[in-house]
Structure formats: C-alpha cells, structure tokens
Design a protein around this motif. Sequence first.
Motif, PDB file in Angstrom:
ATOM      1  N   PHE A  39       6.275  89.160  63.551  1.00  0.00           N
ATOM      2  CA  PHE A  39       7.146  90.173  62.967  1.00  0.00           C
ATOM      3  C   PHE A  39       8.542  89.626  62.715  1.00  0.00           C
ATOM      4  N   ALA A  40       8.998  88.793  63.626  1.00  0.00           N
ATOM      5  CA  ALA A  40      10.338  88.225  63.448  1.00  0.00           C
ATOM      6  C   ALA A  40      10.383  87.386  62.183  1.00  0.00           C
ATOM      7  N   VAL A  41       9.358  86.555  61.975  1.00  0.00           N
ATOM      8  CA  VAL A  41       9.338  85.702  60.782  1.00  0.00           C
ATOM      9  C   VAL A  41       9.257  86.572  59.523  1.00  0.00           C
ATOM     10  N   VAL A  42       8.386  87.585  59.570  1.00  0.00           N
ATOM     11  CA  VAL A  42       8.260  88.472  58.406  1.00  0.00           C
ATOM     12  C   VAL A  42       9.597  89.093  58.071  1.00  0.00           C
ATOM     13  N   THR A  43      10.269  89.597  59.095  1.00  0.00           N
ATOM     14  CA  THR A  43      11.541  90.275  58.864  1.00  0.00           C
ATOM     15  C   THR A  43      12.562  89.326  58.261  1.00  0.00           C
ATOM     16  N   ILE A  44      12.716  88.168  58.887  1.00  0.00           N
ATOM     17  CA  ILE A  44      13.791  87.273  58.444  1.00  0.00           C
ATOM     18  C   ILE A  44      13.461  86.683  57.076  1.00  0.00           C
TER      19      ILE A  44
END
Lengths: 172, 347, 158, 386
Positions: free
Chosen positions: A11-16
């Motif tokens: 999720f962190a990668v998707v968000t950033i």
Amino acid sequence: MNLYDIIFYFFAVVTIASAAVVVFSRNIVYSAFSLLFTFFGVAGIYVLLNADFLAITQLLVYVGGILVLILFGVMLTTNVVSVEIKTGTMQTLPATIIVALLAGLLGGIVWTTDWFVGKRLSEVTSQTTSKEIGTALITTHVLPFEIASVILLVAIVGAAMMARRERSNTNI
Amino acid sequence: MENILQLLSNPIVSAVLMALAPLLFILPYALVTIYIEMKMAAHIQNRLAYMQTGWHGTLQPFADILKLLQKEDIIPTAASKFLFILAPYLVFVGTYSSFAVLPFSSAFIGSNIDLGIFFLIAVSSLVVVGLLMSGWASNNKWSLFGALRSAAQIVSYEIPSALAILGVVMVSGTMSTQEMTHFQDGGIGQWIIFGGNLPLWQKLSLIPFMIILFLIYLVSSMAEVNRTPFDIPEAESELVQGYNTEYSGMKFAIFYLAEYANLFLVSAVVVILFFGGWTSPFGTFLSGPVWGAFWFVTKGMLFVCLNIWLRWTLPRLRVDQLMYVSWKVLTPFALLCVLAIGLIVVM
Amino acid sequence: MTAQEIHDIIKAQFSDAVLEVKIEGARDPFIKILPEKIKDVAQFVRDHAQMKFDYLMCLSGVDYKGKLGVVYHLYSLTHGHKIVLKVEVSTDTPNVPSVESIWKSANWHEREAFDLFGIHFEGHSDLRRILLPDDWEGHPLRKDYEVPEFYNGMKVPY
Amino acid sequence: MIKTTLDIARTSTGKSLRTEEMVVNMGPQHPSTHGVLRLEVVLDGEIVVDVIPHIGYLHRCFEKHCEHMTSYQQVIPYVDRMDYVAAMTNEMAYVVAAEKLLKIEVPERVHYIRIIMAELQRIASHLIAIGTFGIDMGAFTPFLYYFRDREKILDLFEMTCGARLLYNYMWIGGLSHDLPPQFVEKAKQFCVDFKKTMKEVNDLLNYNEIFIKRTANVGVLPKDLAINYACSGPMLRASGVDFDLRRDDPYTLYNKFEWNVIVGKGEVGVVGDVWNRNMVRQNEMWESVRIIEQALATLPEGDVKKAIPKRIRPTPGDAYGRVEGPRGELGFYIVAEDSVTPFRIKARAPAFVNLSVINEISKGAMLADLVAIIGSIDIVLGEVDR
C-alpha cells in the motif's frame, strides 16, 4: 517479513508511486485517475491501522465524492489532452521556504508523537470503532461537530444561491 | 496431501482463495441470469428466444461466453491504451469487492465486518471512476457522454439509496449485514419491511415508512445498475451503448459480468435490508446454514427477475427527468422517512 | 377558384410577367412566368386573400433540352385549389430567384434542383449539394450529362 | 423561442461565459437515425443548439433511372424501392400520376382493390413507424407486438402477388392480377383480429406514463410552420391542420367510404408535439381498418385490367399526381414528350419534405428528445434520398 508487512509496503508503494504520477504527469486526466490509487492506498493503510471507519469514509468521500468531482471538472475542460501543465522549476526561493517549513512541521510531529509500536494487527483485538467515534462526536466533540455541520449547511445554501442567481435573470 | 494442507494454511494462499470464493457464485449466476433474462424478455415479447442449443437453448449462454472469448479484442488507435484496458477491471473490482460483505447464510460471509453496509456503499463508488475512465479512454464523444451521464446518475442516486439504508440501520441498530439479518430472524413477520423484531406498536407505525423506503431503495438501485428505465448512460438508441461502445471481446464481457454481478448485488441488498436476508420466511422451518443460502439466493433472484421484467416493459426516462426523480422526489421522501423512523425508534 | 380566374388576377397585377398560359387541354393548368418575377408572383399568390397559395406541394427542376425549367406546384389549404407556375431559363445562365423566404419547403427542393440540374437560386440561404457528395462534378439530371469515368481518381466500373 | 443554457450563461453575466459547444456526428451508422441519415449535432451539454442534416447516403438515382426506361410500366419496380416500407402506396401514387397523364379511367374493381391494398400498406407502415419509435424511446417490447401484426398483412400481400416487400402489383391501367380466392375472407379475419390486438399494444406503449413524459411537449411543430414547410400526412395533421388528400383531393373512390380524418388534439401536451404525431398514426390505423372493411364488403366484380397499349406513348405534356401515403403527400411529377420513355419524373417524397423541418423543431431540445423527434417524423431514407 510477514503478511502484514507485505501488505503495508504494497500500500505504501501504491500510494507514493501514484502520488508521484499525480504530480509529475503532463496529462491532467492521468493525474486525476492516478489520484484514485493514492486515495485507495491511504485507505488500505487506514485498514492496517485498524481504523476501519476512517478507511471506508476515505473511500466514500474521496473516491466517491471528491475524485468524481475532479474528474468531472477535468473532463468538461476543453482540449483535455493538450493542456500543458508546467512541471519545470520556478519560484525556487519561496517554494524552498514553504517546503522547509512544512518539512520541519512534519518532522516535529514525527519526533514528538508517542508512537504506538510493538503490537501488530493480529495482536490487537478487532473491535468496532464506529461506536466510539459516534459517541465521541456527540459527547466530547459535539461543538466542533455542530460547527462543522453548520459550515457545510452554509456552503450548500451558498452553492444553491449561486446556481439560482444565474437562473433568476432569465424567465425560463 | 499434506503439502496441499500446508499450502492452504499459508495465510497468503488462504486469503487469495477466500477472495476468489464469490467468483464461484458470480460465474454460474451470470450464466443463469443471462438465460433467464433472454427467456423472460422473449416471453414478454411474444417469442421463444433460444431453442436450438441444448434443451430449450440452455447451452446458449455458454456459447455466448465462448463467442466473447474468441472475439478479437479491439483497442481503438486513438484510445488511451492503459486506461482503456484498466477501466473494465476497475468496474468489476468495485462490484466484486462488495460481495465480501454479502451474508449468503449464517455460516458463510466473506468478511463479517462491523461496517458491512457502509463498506458496500463506499466501494461501489469505484464503479463510477471505472465508468468515467472507460468513457474518457475510448476517445469517443458518445462514450464520454455516456460516462458523464452515468457518473452523474450514480452519484445522484447514491444519496436516496444511502438514506434508505440509513433508515434501516436506525431500526436494526447495526451496520453489519450479518447482524442485520439476525435482527430479522424468526419468520416473515420479523422482516424489517414489517418493522423487524421491535415491540408491536413500533412495528405497526414503522410499516408505511418501511414500504416507502423499500420503494425508494428499489428505484435508486435500478438507477445504479443502469437498467431500463434508467439505462440512460448506455441508451442504445441515443448514445449507441454509451461508455462501452468501443469495447469488444473479453473486456466487453467483463463489463457485462460486472453489470450482472451488480444486479444481483443490489437485489441482495434489498433482501438484506427489507426481506430478512438468509432467514427462512417460515421461522425455524427450513432454516439452517444451507437452507439460508437457498433462501438468500432465491430472494435475490426474485428481485433480479423483477428488474428484468421492468426492463423489458418500460420505456426510458430522459436525463433531466432522471435527476428530477432523484433530487426532488426520492431524496425529500427519504429524508422524511428517516426523520419519522428516528422519532418512532427513540420513543 | 378556377385556373382562369387565378390567371386573370395574376395577369392584372403582373401583366408583363406572365409569358404563357395553358388551361384548356392541360392535365394541370399552368402559367409561365418571367424568371426574374417569380419571387414577386409567389409572394403575391401566397398573400392574396382569394388565392392564398400557402402550400408548395412540389418544386421540380426540368431540363427541356437547351433550356432549364423550374415547376412550382401550388396548393391552397384554405381554398382547396391548385395552380402550376413555370419558369424557364437558359442553360448558360440558369439563375432563378429563390422562393425559400416565401415557402420554407422550397429550401430542400431548391437545393435538390441545384444539385441535379445546376439551377442557381439567387437569395437561397444555403445552396449546397444535398443528394450528391460535395465534391461531385456536374449535374447528373441534365440531358447532356455524361457519366464520368473517374470519381476522385477511382474508376467507375460501368 | 426556447432558451438554451447557452443563453442563460450569456444573459446572467452580460457577456459570454466561456462554454464551448461540442459537435457530434450522429449517423450515418447510428441506431436511431432510421437508416443512413447523418446529423451534425451541435450540443451545449445535453442541449441541442443546432442540427444540420446530411442526406444522400442512399441516393440511387431513381429519377435518372426513369429517364432511361423503355416504357412507363417499367418504372413501377423502381418506385417500389423508393419507400420500401410502403411500396404499395408508392405504386399507387405513380399509377395515379401516370393515369392522369394518359387520361385513363380504370374499372371500379381496380379502385376498390387499390384502396384495400393502400390501406393495408398504411397500417403496415404505421406499425413499423410506431414500433421503431418505441425503440427510440427505449421500449423494445411493443416493437415486436407491432411486427406480429405487420406479418399478417405481409402474408396477405404475399398471397396476392407473391412478394412480401416489393410488389409490382399495381400497373398502369389496372393490376397485375386479380385477388386470390380466399383473400377477402382472410382480410376480413385480419380486420377482426387486428382490432383486438391493437388495443393491447396501445395500452402497452402509448398511454405509458414514462412514454407520455418523454413525448408530450417535445418537438412542437406549430401549425403555420408545418404548412410553410409543406409538411404532410400525420406530421401536418398532428399540428392541428385538418387536411387529408384522401378527403380533400380525392384520387380514387375514397369519398365513397365513411371514415374520419384524424387530427392531433393535444390530449396530454401541446398540439403538434411528438406524442400527437405518434397518436395520429395510431388512430389512423383504426380508420384504415374501417375503410378496408367497407371496401371488402362492397367489392364489385369485374375486370382488373384495362386494355392499354403495350408501349404507352402519351401526348406531350406534364401531370402531377399525388396520393396520401403513410408518411404524407406522395406525388409524382411526370413530364412526357412524344416518346415511350418518360422525359422526366420527379418524386415528391413526403419524408424528404418532412425531414427538412428537423432543424426548426429540435433547437433547444435535449439529445434524447432529438432521437424522439427523428422517430416521430417517420423517415424512410430510401424515400428521402431516392
């Protein structure tokens, strides 16, 4: 690295990544659509933080409301594809100052916050948050809650008035 | 054997398997519903429909799927390729993730979260984004028209439908779909449309409001699945199928599947909200986990058939009339009902 | 009103514009009008209280081999009588005043006559080809029209 | 004058708000342009600002073909292909014009049979018009009900002349052959059945609440404009003009029968709106049934062909003959010189003339209304483009 971590980093990668596309894309529509994944990733992180109500509200308000509104605005703009968005550097000095201030503020918050670490999702007993949020909203935080609702009401009335004024000049 | 069990106990694998479970329902359901729709339409229209493939054309849906699979997948040159490919899946994801909170029976529910019905409202907004995406990416003015109409329609109709859901939530006191169903357990008289299992005088005074809410939700759910009389976004005779004009082959099939899945979804929500979910209409008779699934699907299919019936009978509304119905009829009535229900429940 | 009476009224008003009249022996009695005057005559017969030709049934172009003609079939919904007006122009300068401002139905009929006969209607608001493609050459219903061998560089196969 | 949102935007601020109109191309391949009509539609949001029709995609040089025939009789198959939905009335219009040119009187039985055929054809054509109009409105089901009844009419035609769509049945001076033995009986049976089923479809579509909401007060064509544009048929009568060629300019023996001219009354909206046009067609079918029943009951015996020369050579001159087709005044202007070939034939196609009004009545309507308006004009592109 267990499942929790994998999902978190996902999720962190998707968000950033999607947030980066929002900023750097030259096509305004791609930016708008990319915002979907940013909101979605944030909602996912909320779920991991056990804030289920917040996560769903994030989806409902940001994806269902704000994003659709933005898309409407973007799509009704003429010549969507050919709009040139400047992504170059300009006004470096004021930007640096603002960014530095913001970074300092965020850093301060990160530093001073008493982080709740050590417990993972599996260890936290899953319990409802909506009840507590509801109770808090109409007991301890009733004043801000009411003020916010009044502001929203004023905004709705204002929007309706602005829409009406254009009509009243014409007799349709 | 042991390896398989070990694999299944892996949390990632089991999570993926759980996530795939609703497909086991959706795929056969879509085949059956396509068949039912075609047959119902044909009989309404004084004809027979499929009769050649299999007994009374029962194999035709399979043939349709095979045809769609074989079709050349055309992507228009001027289309925005990435978004064009992504859009149908996004639409499907929006619908599919809602299946997580559908309580098929007392034993089976994808995820018994506390905010079930709230979650359902929230994820269905993904569909809107998918439709806008498909309309824009097709690079076709008719598609864009369809997408904008569709987004405006779904966003407007979410308000009365959410208000109708709110009314039911106030009566049952929970947002969990499973608990909402438990609230209605105990026969036809306990269904929320008849006031749930509240004291008698409350039940009696709730019935009229519940019936109004039911109608409001039924109408707005029909609008949310884009079917006649609310099929304005894909109006064949106006917009040439609207947002899915340019789609063909598998991507079109995904749209199609999403539409049918969505149809069951809204019917299931009607059942959960007003008609007792998986509970048996005869109290404890014919109840239990397996019978629960039977009742749930049967009731859902009844409303699916109602939708099909209306679709093949009524003409289509115009876009301004559609907005009129939503904002000036359904929303005020829904607000009034919510107010009245609040008073009744508190007293 | 009979065709003779209609003719008499028109003749009295536009004595120099009426070129020829045929009432006896004709299937549809007609009055041939000077082309330059057709618009005035049309206005007159539409507004005249006794004639009231408010309905233009048909407007046809005709190629009389060497001359081009326009035939106006008029009808009066009020009185229920009809008359045919005709004009003739030379093939070289086929200019006829447009009656579009009098009967709007003339709009498409005149466009069609322009398209197929090349009759130029002066004062028409939108004189474009209507049935044939915009880049077509020639006017096919003229008697001296020859089917082109090529259209846009493509050979026409017959 | 109907105000569009564009006007509203302009008047509110005094100057033009920066909105941009969108030009969309509707057709020639669009499901509700009833063929290959192409409309260039200028839209402001959903509201139609301007409509520019482009026709000619189906132009088959009918008039040019006629000038190359070797006889007047040979034109009839071409006439069939003009308005392929109502070929019988096309034939009737042409033979009426040709017989006027040739000054032929046909036997009485021919008149009767022609009237029966033309009225059956009118019903068949109106059934298609209303059915497809229903599809334009999003109601698919009534279409098939209407087609079921049309099928019975086509069976009657097939029985008579062997063809279901393009008949070549009416000839100059008579008919190609007499009615088959059971025709009268079957036609009578059809009239009885049709009355029953007509009520059923009427309830299904025309008085549906949504249908009325969609069609009432839409695309209003005022009376004077309708006359000025020379609209004819149901289009003219729906605007409140009591005019029917069958009664006011009788061409065969229509004045022998008892029937009414249907005029739009505006029961649910304004006179001249889309609903009225549709309703005039619906009610006209009843009148047609009445005419057919009377004609069948009093069908005289006799010959169905008049002895005319095989190669017709009329005296030079011209004639304009017109009949009341399903779509309106269908006229043929025939110019003859001393030859067996027609010198010039001009077809006055009702749909062509009716369609020219579209720009006038669809300004300020919504896109969905535009579809309704096209449907209510009841165009057949074969006839518009010829």
